[in-house]
Design a protein around this motif. Structure first.
Motif, PDB file in Angstrom:
ATOM      1  N   ASN A 187       0.813  -0.979   0.065  1.00 53.09           N
ATOM      2  CA  ASN A 187      -0.070  -0.134   0.042  1.00 53.09           C
ATOM      3  C   ASN A 187       0.921   1.146  -0.162  1.00 53.09           C
ATOM      4  O   ASN A 187       0.396   2.338   0.103  1.00 53.09           O
ATOM      5  CB  ASN A 187      -1.046   0.013   1.275  1.00 53.09           C
ATOM      6  CG  ASN A 187      -2.076  -1.008   1.011  1.00 53.09           C
ATOM      7  OD1 ASN A 187      -2.463  -1.299   0.214  1.00 53.09           O
ATOM      8  ND2 ASN A 187      -2.431  -1.813   2.295  1.00 53.09           N
ATOM      9  N   ALA A 188       2.030   1.380  -0.372  1.00 53.26           N
ATOM     10  CA  ALA A 188       2.841   2.424  -0.260  1.00 53.26           C
ATOM     11  C   ALA A 188       2.420   3.424  -1.351  1.00 53.26           C
ATOM     12  O   ALA A 188       2.647   4.613  -0.847  1.00 53.26           O
ATOM     13  CB  ALA A 188       4.235   1.750  -0.850  1.00 53.26           C
ATOM     14  N   PRO A 189       2.055   3.033  -2.516  1.00 50.59           N
ATOM     15  CA  PRO A 189       1.510   4.079  -3.254  1.00 50.59           C
ATOM     16  C   PRO A 189       0.456   4.819  -2.592  1.00 50.59           C
ATOM     17  O   PRO A 189       0.055   6.115  -3.071  1.00 50.59           O
ATOM     18  CB  PRO A 189       0.947   3.374  -4.708  1.00 50.59           C
ATOM     19  CG  PRO A 189       1.772   2.289  -4.595  1.00 50.59           C
ATOM     20  CD  PRO A 189       1.994   1.758  -3.087  1.00 50.59           C
ATOM     21  N   VAL A 190      -0.581   3.931  -1.878  1.00 56.88           N
ATOM     22  CA  VAL A 190      -1.481   4.849  -1.294  1.00 56.88           C
ATOM     23  C   VAL A 190      -1.144   5.804  -0.324  1.00 56.88           C
ATOM     24  O   VAL A 190      -1.427   6.864  -0.123  1.00 56.88           O
ATOM     25  CB  VAL A 190      -2.661   3.831  -0.575  1.00 56.88           C
ATOM     26  CG1 VAL A 190      -3.584   4.517  -0.104  1.00 56.88           C
ATOM     27  CG2 VAL A 190      -3.122   2.893  -1.793  1.00 56.88           C
ATOM     28  N   LEU A 191      -0.165   5.434   0.545  1.00 56.44           N
ATOM     29  CA  LEU A 191       0.293   6.302   1.609  1.00 56.44           C
ATOM     30  C   LEU A 191       0.877   7.644   1.116  1.00 56.44           C
ATOM     31  O   LEU A 191       0.838   8.706   1.511  1.00 56.44           O
ATOM     32  CB  LEU A 191       1.341   5.344   2.474  1.00 56.44           C
ATOM     33  CG  LEU A 191       2.221   6.301   3.394  1.00 56.44           C
ATOM     34  CD1 LEU A 191       1.353   6.751   4.450  1.00 56.44           C
ATOM     35  CD2 LEU A 191       3.389   5.449   3.839  1.00 56.44           C
ATOM     36  N   ALA A 192       1.828   7.166  -0.191  1.00 54.73           N
ATOM     37  CA  ALA A 192       2.459   8.464  -0.950  1.00 54.73           C
ATOM     38  C   ALA A 192       1.431   9.349  -1.419  1.00 54.73           C
ATOM     39  O   ALA A 192       1.606  10.712  -0.993  1.00 54.73           O
ATOM     40  CB  ALA A 192       3.158   7.866  -2.238  1.00 54.73           C
ATOM     41  N   ALA A 193      -0.046   9.048  -1.782  1.00 51.85           N
ATOM     42  CA  ALA A 193      -0.875   9.940  -2.292  1.00 51.85           C
ATOM     43  C   ALA A 193      -1.694  10.524  -1.065  1.00 51.85           C
ATOM     44  O   ALA A 193      -2.007  11.752  -1.266  1.00 51.85           O
ATOM     45  CB  ALA A 193      -2.023   9.255  -3.024  1.00 51.85           C
ATOM     46  N   VAL A 194      -1.636   9.856   0.168  1.00 51.68           N
ATOM     47  CA  VAL A 194      -2.337  10.551   1.210  1.00 51.68           C
ATOM     48  C   VAL A 194      -1.152  11.709   1.729  1.00 51.68           C
ATOM     49  O   VAL A 194      -1.766  12.800   2.151  1.00 51.68           O
ATOM     50  CB  VAL A 194      -2.550   9.477   2.394  1.00 51.68           C
ATOM     51  CG1 VAL A 194      -3.014  10.232   3.639  1.00 51.68           C
ATOM     52  CG2 VAL A 194      -3.879   8.531   1.805  1.00 51.68           C
ATOM     53  N   THR A 195       0.008  11.251   1.542  1.00 50.05           N
ATOM     54  CA  THR A 195       1.182  12.252   2.177  1.00 50.05           C
ATOM     55  C   THR A 195       1.167  13.566   1.430  1.00 50.05           C
ATOM     56  O   THR A 195       1.249  14.453   1.833  1.00 50.05           O
ATOM     57  CB  THR A 195       2.475  11.366   2.213  1.00 50.05           C
ATOM     58  OG1 THR A 195       2.258  10.134   3.134  1.00 50.05           O
ATOM     59  CG2 THR A 195       3.601  12.643   2.872  1.00 50.05           C
ATOM     60  N   ASP A 196       0.920  13.313   0.068  1.00 52.45           N
ATOM     61  CA  ASP A 196       0.979  14.308  -0.745  1.00 52.45           C
ATOM     62  C   ASP A 196      -0.196  15.223  -0.817  1.00 52.45           C
ATOM     63  O   ASP A 196      -0.240  16.058  -1.531  1.00 52.45           O
ATOM     64  CB  ASP A 196       1.197  13.968  -2.269  1.00 52.45           C
ATOM     65  CG  ASP A 196       2.689  13.121  -2.494  1.00 52.45           C
ATOM     66  OD1 ASP A 196       3.481  13.548  -1.466  1.00 52.45           O
ATOM     67  OD2 ASP A 196       3.051  12.521  -3.269  1.00 52.45           O
TER      68      ASP A 196
ATOM     69  N   SER B 237     -11.124   7.997   1.693  1.00 48.82           N
ATOM     70  CA  SER B 237     -11.016   7.517   0.163  1.00 48.82           C
ATOM     71  C   SER B 237      -9.974   6.330   0.176  1.00 48.82           C
ATOM     72  O   SER B 237      -9.994   5.596  -0.688  1.00 48.82           O
ATOM     73  CB  SER B 237     -10.587   8.538  -0.859  1.00 48.82           C
ATOM     74  OG  SER B 237     -11.689   9.636  -0.985  1.00 48.82           O
ATOM     75  N   ALA B 238      -8.792   6.924   0.811  1.00 50.03           N
ATOM     76  CA  ALA B 238      -7.729   5.902   1.017  1.00 50.03           C
ATOM     77  C   ALA B 238      -8.200   4.486   1.570  1.00 50.03           C
ATOM     78  O   ALA B 238      -7.683   3.392   0.994  1.00 50.03           O
ATOM     79  CB  ALA B 238      -6.793   6.167   1.967  1.00 50.03           C
ATOM     80  N   ALA B 239      -9.141   4.518   2.594  1.00 55.31           N
ATOM     81  CA  ALA B 239      -9.523   3.334   3.196  1.00 55.31           C
ATOM     82  C   ALA B 239     -10.379   2.604   2.267  1.00 55.31           C
ATOM     83  O   ALA B 239     -10.437   1.351   2.046  1.00 55.31           O
ATOM     84  CB  ALA B 239     -10.448   3.701   4.386  1.00 55.31           C
TER      85      ALA B 239
END
Length: 466
Positions: free
Chosen positions: A110-119, A126-128
């Motif tokens: 889920n690293a791409p999801v974390l990156a999108a949230v962090t940015d 939505s991430a959930a």
């Protein structure tokens, strides 16, 4: 020394957070000082701050879980209770989602999801939804498809929220799913079709709850479209709301069906414009030839969408799996639009000629009702089915037709069953050779072995090639 530096850094950040809270206190009292063009940017800043604060709660919770701080002190027996104890706003809900995200965002997948949230591109809610849908899709995907699917989910969630995640599922399955996965899902959805009993809503008003699968939805919407269009009268506009016009159209459809009684229908049940990639269409028509080979389904399937796309109307872009299209094609005016590699139109078909009322009347007399073994559904409950599917080049004539009730029509398509007319004569229909016996072709026989239709098409293709 390094530990002291880290502590100082955290202390500084905490002091900044305290300052932000103080700055927000009483903000409403000074908003009058902002010009009209400053309110929008201020709201954007507050939105960034809120998203960052939500992610901060997840990070703190993840650290507490990793250290074993949750569930070890006081009355907090679980991580969610620990969150509620320290974040009182979650008493109204949300603690469980924070704990789930704290665990899920720590996973490499889920690293791409974390990156999108962090940015700041993706809110936590939505991430959930992205993580949940990715987990559901993962076992249904072809090898190597997960990164593209996750990227698609993130993009749709960022643009449309959690609803966008649900919207894109059919397209992702059609493009990246295991062979026929979208078809299996659409077939399974038929089990949820339901119409509730009427619920009195007062003053002579009744409410119904209708649940449809993709096939039923496509057919109903295509039928409602013309009937629910605004109808000006004597130059005056139609002031009925969209919902009112659709409700009137449903009643009109029922009245027409009841008025028709046992008579043969004189109009098509629906008209759909469907696009399908040429390579996918060719692969579907030749799938029977490779069904018994050792090659994997993913290796056989060409790139592109393994589905047809509805054109026009409020539901343009909806995907229908190939067998769903074939079932609809039996009794709807299907307009095929075949697309090439660059999405250019290779062929724009006309609405095919369905079985005429005269042909349907002949089928009622010949078959008497549903031709599936053991079924006694009367003729007026049945559809005229193409024994060789229209999509496979089958003509709309009586020698290629059989009556099937809705249930067995669906089953014949789903199990890919072949039917043929019994030949009680020794010469083909229409033979006029003196002394020849004319075949009657008056009884439909069904091969109930799953896949028998595909084997029939393979034999026909081999004969044509020879």
């Amino acid at each position: 020394m390094e530990g002291h530096s880290a502590t100082s850094d955290l202390a500084a950040r905490r002091a900044t957070l305290e300052g932000a809270c103080a700055a927000l206190a009483g903000l409403d009292e000074v908003l009058y000082q902002a010009g009209g063009d400053q309110l929008g940017p201020l709201l954007t800043l507050l939105d960034r701050l809120g998203m960052a604060a939500e992610l901060g709660r997840v990070h703190v919770t993840a650290e507490a879980i990793a250290r074993g701080e949750t569930g070890t002190r006081g009355s907090a027996a679980t991580p969610a209770q620990w969150v509620r104890a320290h974040a009182p706003s979650t008493l109204a809900g949300g603690a469980a989602q924070i704990v789930t995200l704290a665990r899920e965002l720590a996973k490499t997948a889920n690293a791409p999801v974390l990156a999108a949230v962090t940015d700041g591109h993706l809110p936590l809610r939505s991430a959930a939804a992205v993580i949940d849908e990715a987990d559901r899709l993962r076992p249904l995907l072809a090898d190597g498809a997960e990164p593209a699917v996750l990227a698609g989910l993130i993009t749709m969630a960022a643009e449309h929220g959690p609803r966008g995640v649900r919207m894109v599922r059919p397209r992702l399955l059609a493009q990246y799913g295991l062979d026929d996965q979208l078809q299996r899902e659409q077939d399974a959805a038929a089990g949820f079709v339901a119409l509730s009993q009427p619920r009195p809503a007062g003053s002579g008003i009744y409410e119904y709850l209708l649940t449809l699968d993709s096939e039923g939805h496509a057919v109903l919407e295509s039928a409602l479209g013309p009937l629910s269009a605004p109808r000006p009268t004597d130059g005056a506009p139609d002031h009925r709301s969209s919902d009112r016009r659709r409700g009137d159209a449903v009643v009109q459809l029922v009245r027409r069906a009841v008025a028709a009684g046992d008579s043969v229908p004189t109009t098509t049940k629906a008209q759909l414009f469907i696009t399908m990639d040429y390579h996918q269409l060719a692969a579907r028509l030749s799938s029977a030839d490779s069904a018994n080979t050792s090659d994997s389904a993913d290796a056989r399937r060409p790139p592109g969408l393994a589905a047809g796309t509805v054109l026009g109307g409020p539901h343009a872009g909806e995907l229908l799996a190939p067998e769903t299209i074939r079932r609809i094609a039996c009794d709807a005016a299907l307009v095929p639009v075949v697309l090439g590699t660059n999405r250019e139109i290779l062929d724009w078909g006309r609405a095919r000629r369905l079985f005429t009322p005269a042909q349907t009347a002949s089928l009622w007399l010949r078959d008497g009702g549903c031709t599936y073994p053991g079924c006694d559904a009367p003729a007026h409950w049945c559809d005229a089915h193409h024994l060789i599917h229209w999509a496979d080049g089958g003509p709309s004539d009586l020698l290629n037709a059989a009556l099937l009730c809705a249930h067995h029509h669906h089953l014949v398509h789903r199990r890919r069953l072949a039917g043929n007319l019994a030949d009680s004569g020794s010469s083909p229909p229409g033979a006029t050779t003196p002394g020849a016996t004319t075949a009657t072709y008056d009884r439909v026989h069904w091969n109930l072995h799953p896949g028998s239709y595909d084997r029939l098409i393979t034999r026909r293709a081999a004969g044509d090639a020879a």
